[in-house]
Design an enzyme around this catalytic site. Structure first.
Site, short mmCIF file in Angstrom:
data_model
loop_
_atom_site.label_atom_id
_atom_site.label_comp_id
_atom_site.label_asym_id
_atom_site.label_seq_id
_atom_site.Cartn_x
_atom_site.Cartn_y
_atom_site.Cartn_z
CG ASP A 1 -2.24 0.70 0.95
OD1 ASP A 1 -2.15 1.91 0.66
OD2 ASP A 1 -3.33 0.11 1.04
CG HIS B 1 -0.59 1.61 -3.40
ND1 HIS B 1 -1.84 1.31 -2.92
CD2 HIS B 1 -0.17 0.50 -4.06
CE1 HIS B 1 -2.18 0.07 -3.27
NE2 HIS B 1 -1.17 -0.44 -3.96
#
Ligand code: NAG
Ligand code: NAG
Ligand code: NAG
Ligand code: NAG
Ligand code: NAG
Ligand code: NAG
Length: 397
Positions: free
Chosen positions: A223, A246
Site C-alpha cells: 500500500d 502506492h
C-alpha cells in the site's frame, strides 16, 4: 610471581563501580529481557516478559535500557508499553533480536496493534526486526470472509520525544508503523518489507501529529509507503526509497466532514521504483473542512512509476458507493521541484481538483518526466498556479 594492582588501577576500578551505581553521567540501568523470562528460541511466548521488563523500566527514575539480545522471540499477542505512570527520564529499547508473530493469524489479527506505545515520552527504539508473519491473514482476506482486520506492527499514540532507529519491519498484518496524536517523533534508517499484493500494509502512517521526521527509509510494501493523514503538521520526509508500493500520499482526506488540515509537509530526495503513484494528494469526493497547505516536493526520481504526480480529489477506490460530492478539501501552496524520470503511463501529471474549491498556488519547476522515451502528457482540472523553467510535460498551469 606476585600479582599486584597499582594504586591507580585500584582507584579506577573502585571509581567505576561507584560511578556505575551512583554516578549520573553514564549510569544507565540495563534490564535484560531474558531475566524477565523471555526465551530466544522462537517457541516460548514472550509477551509477558516484554511487558514486565517495561514495567520495571518505568520504575527506574533515571535513564534505562531494556535490552533484547540476539535470537528469535515469539510474541503472540499485543505488547502494550504505557507511559502514563513511568518515572523514568528516558527509556531505550535496544533490540538485537527478531520478534516473531504467531503462526495463527487470528491471535494478532483480532488486536489492533502488535506493539503499542501509549502516552510515552523520551523513548528510543533502537534496532530489531519485527516479523509479523502477515501472509496467512492476507490469504484469508484474498479468499474468504470473516477475516479479522489485522494488527498494526508498531503504533505510537499520544506520545512525544520518540526516536525509532534501525528497525526492520517485515510482513505486517496491517500498517507497519503508525503515529497518532504524537509530537516530536524521529524515524531513521528503517526498512520495511512486504509484497506488492499485501493489502493495507502501509509503511508509515502519520496523523494528528506535529514535528515528525522520517529520514533514510527503504519501504517496499503493498500500500502507501508513507501515508499522511489529517492533522499532520511540520513533517519532514527525507531520503526515502519506495517500491513496490502506492507511493507517498497525503490522504485519503475528507473521510469525514470535520477534519484537521495537513500543513507544512516537505518530501525531499525520494526515489520511486515501479510504484503505482509517486507524489500523491488524494481526497474523497465529500464536503469537509479539512485542507492541505504549504507542501514541498523537492527532488524525486521516478523509475517507471504509473502516475508520478497526482492530485486526486475524486478518490474512491473500487468506485462503489462513492460520496459523489465536490471535495471540500482546499489544496493551496504546493511546490513540485526537481522531479525527474519515467512514467509507466502516458499521463505523467494528473491533477483532478475540486470544482468547489479548486487547487491554487501550485508551483512547478525543473520537471522532466518521460514515457518510454516519448513525450508524456498532463491531465488537469481546476488547478491554478505557475511554472518556472523546464516543466515537461507542460500544460497544467
Ligand atoms: C526528556 O528528556 C529531556 C532531555 O534528556 C529531559 O530534559 C526531560 O526532563 C525529559 N522529559 C521527561 C518528561 O522526563
Ligand atoms: C540508511 O539506513 C540503512 C538501514 O536501513 C543503513 O544501513 C544506512 O547506513 C543508512 N544510511 C545513512 C546515510 O545513514
Ligand atoms: C515547517 O516544518 C519544518 C520541518 O519540516 C520545520 O523545521 C519548520 O519550523 C516548520 N515551519 C513552521 C512555520 O512551523
Ligand atoms: C513498467 O511497469 C509496468 C507495470 O507498472 C510493467 O508492465 C513494465 O514492464 C515496466 N517497464 C519497465 C521498462 O520496467
Ligand atoms: C529529459 O529526460 C530525458 C530522458 O530521461 C532526456 O533524454 C532529456 O534530455 C531530458 N531533458 C532535459 C531538458 O533535461
Ligand atoms: C472546473 O473545471 C471544469 C471543467 O474544466 C470547468 O467547467 C469549471 O468551470 C471549473 N470550475 C472552476 C471553479 O474553475
Amino acid at each position: 610471581m606476585t600479582f599486584s594492582l597499582s594504586l591507580v588501577q585500584v582507584f579506577s576500578i573502585v571509581t567505576t563501580i561507584i560511578m556505575s551505581h551512583f554516578g549520573k553521567s553514564d549510569a544507565r540501568t540495563s534490564l535484560n529481557v531474558l531475566s524477565f523470562g523471555a526465551k530466544p528460541n522462537g517457541v516460548v511466548d514472550s509477551v509477558k516478559a516484554f511487558s514486565d521488563a517495561w514495567d520495571a523500566a518505568c520504575e527506574v527514575a533515571d535513564s534505562v535500557v531494556i535490552y533484547v539480545p540476539k535470537g528469535r522471540y515469539l510474541v503472540s499477542g499485543e505488547v502494550r508499553f504505557e507511559g502514563e505512570s513511568c518515572k523514568s527520564r528516558d527509556i531505550t529499547l535496544r533490540i538485537d533480536g527478531t520478534l516473531i508473530g504467531p503462526q495463527d493469524y487470528r491471535l494478532l489479527g483480532k488486536r489492533e496493534n502488535w506493539f503499542s506505545f501509549i502516552g510515552v515520552h523520551n523513548v528510543t527504539v533502537l534496532g530489531g526486526s519485527f516479523d509479523a508473519k502477515g501472509s496467512t491473514l492476507w490469504s484469508c482476506k484474498a479468499n474468504g470472509y470473516n477475516c479479522p482486520e489485522g494488527a498494526t506492527t508498531l503504533r505510537f499514540m499520544d506520545s512525544f520525544n520518540v526516536r525509532i532507529k534501525g528497525v526492520l519491519s517485515l510482513n505486517s498484518q496491517l500498517f507497519h508503523i503508525a503515529i497518532n496524536r504524537c509530537r516530536n517523533i524521529k524515524i531513521e534508517d528503517v526498512r520495511i518489507i512486504a509484497p506488492d499484493d499485501s493489502p493495507n500494509t502501509d509503511g508509515i502512517h502519520i496523523q494528528l501529529s506535529t514535528d515528525i521526521e522520517v529520514r533514510n527509509a527503504s519501504i517496499k510494501t503493498g500500500d502507501d509507503c508513507i501515508s499522511i493523514g489529517p492533522g499532520t503538521k511540520n513533517l519532514m520526509v527525507d531520503g526515502i526509497t519506495c517500491g513496490p508500493g502506492h507511493g507517498i500520499s497525503i490522504g485519503s482526506l475528507a473521510k469525514s466532514t470535520e477534519e484537521q488540515g495537513v500543513e507544512n509537509v516537505t518530501v525531499k530526495k525520494a526515489v520511486f521504483v515501479q510504484t503505482d503513484n509517486g507524489l500523491r494528494i488524494k481526497s474523497w469526493p465529500r464536503y469537509s473542512n479539512g485542507f492541505v497547505e504549504r507542501v514541498r516536493f523537492l527532488g524525486a526520481l521516478m523509475v517507471n512509476v504509473s502516475y508520478p504526480i497526482v492530485i486526486d480529489q475524486n478518490y474512491c477506490p473500487g468506485d462503489s458507493s462513492c460520496p459523489s460530492q465536490e471535495s471540500g478539501i482546499k489544496i493551496n501552496d504546493v511546490i513540485y521541484s526537481g522531479i525527474m524520470g519515467t512514467s509507466a503511463t502516458k499521463i505523467a501529471i494528473k491533477m483532478d481538483c475540486s470544482e468547489r474549491v479548486p487547487c491554487t498556488g501550485i508551483r512547478m519547476q525543473a520537471i522532466n518526466l518521460t514515457y518510454y522515451g516519448e513525450a508524456a502528457k498532463t491531465s488537469c482540472i481546476n488547478v491554478s498556479g505557475k511554472q518556472l523553467g523546464l516543466v515537461t510535460p507542460s500544460g497544467c498551469l
